[in-house]
Design a protein around this motif. Structure first.
Motif, short mmCIF file in Angstrom:
data_model
loop_
_atom_site.label_atom_id
_atom_site.label_comp_id
_atom_site.label_asym_id
_atom_site.label_seq_id
_atom_site.Cartn_x
_atom_site.Cartn_y
_atom_site.Cartn_z
N ALA A 1 -13.24 4.70 -3.26
CA ALA A 1 -13.10 6.13 -3.56
C ALA A 1 -14.37 6.92 -3.29
N GLU B 1 -3.43 3.45 1.48
CA GLU B 1 -4.17 3.27 0.22
C GLU B 1 -3.61 2.05 -0.50
N TYR B 2 -4.51 1.25 -1.08
CA TYR B 2 -4.12 0.04 -1.80
C TYR B 2 -4.78 0.02 -3.17
N THR C 1 -9.00 2.51 0.50
CA THR C 1 -8.27 3.12 1.61
C THR C 1 -8.63 2.39 2.89
N GLY D 1 0.82 -1.20 0.00
CA GLY D 1 0.00 0.00 0.00
C GLY D 1 0.86 1.25 0.00
N LEU E 1 -0.58 6.89 3.74
CA LEU E 1 -1.14 8.24 3.62
C LEU E 1 -0.95 9.05 4.90
N ILE F 1 -8.99 1.47 -6.30
CA ILE F 1 -8.18 1.97 -5.20
C ILE F 1 -9.06 2.00 -3.96
N GLN G 1 -3.52 5.39 8.09
CA GLN G 1 -4.29 5.35 6.85
C GLN G 1 -3.36 4.91 5.71
#
Length: 156
Positions: free
Chosen positions: A135, A53-54, A113, A40, A43, A111, A51
């Motif tokens: 998203a 994101e992947y 999160t 990931g 963030l 994507i 946090q």
């Protein structure tokens, strides 16, 4: 585990500061081998929150080409565990349980999160929650977990 980036380590004195120096980068410098595989993008990480994101890759999916529930649980378990590791406690913590709810699908290429937060941090048990959203803010999966202190002393 890969060796931590020495340029980052020269500036960082705690696990949290080390992780904060990686914000905006891929998790290839994660302390977690599975975190490196998930790859990931970090963030944010603060004391008690994280946090990441992947991108949902094909090797994370089931035959229907959506995020496999086991991988969603792995993302959640890894992010809450890494967040607890970054708290800088003297001893390692390990998951006692991981209760996951799988609410919506995430398709290959999407994507997502993952957010983790500490709900209660006791001396021996830390209660955490995590959530994966897309998203549009739709919840893909969520979890609650308890981590317990082990006898394994951590050096950093």
């Amino acid at each position: 585990m890969t060796e931590p980036d020495k340029s980052v380590m020269d500036k960082a004195v705690t696990r949290l500061e080390y992780m904060q120096a990686l914000i905006g980068k891929s998790m290839q410098e994660s302390f977690s081998p599975v975190g490196r595989w998930l790859n990931g993008k970090l963030l944010d990480i603060q004391e008690g929150s994280m946090q990441v994101e992947y991108v949902v890759r094909e090797d994370m999916c089931n035959p229907m080409r959506v995020l496999h529930g086991g991988i969603a649980a792995t993302i959640l378990d890894d992010i809450v565990g890494t967040m607890v590791f970054a708290l800088g406690r003297d001893f390692a913590y390990t998951s006692v349980n991981l209760n996951c709810d799988f609410l919506n699908a995430a398709k290959t290429g999407e994507i997502v999160t993952a957010n983790a937060s500490v709900i209660r941090a006791g001396k021996n048990i830390i209660h955490v929650e995590g959530v994966i959203t897309n998203a549009n803010g739709l919840i893909i999966a969520k979890c609650s977990s308890n981590l317990i202190q082990t006898s394994l002393k951590i050096s950093f």
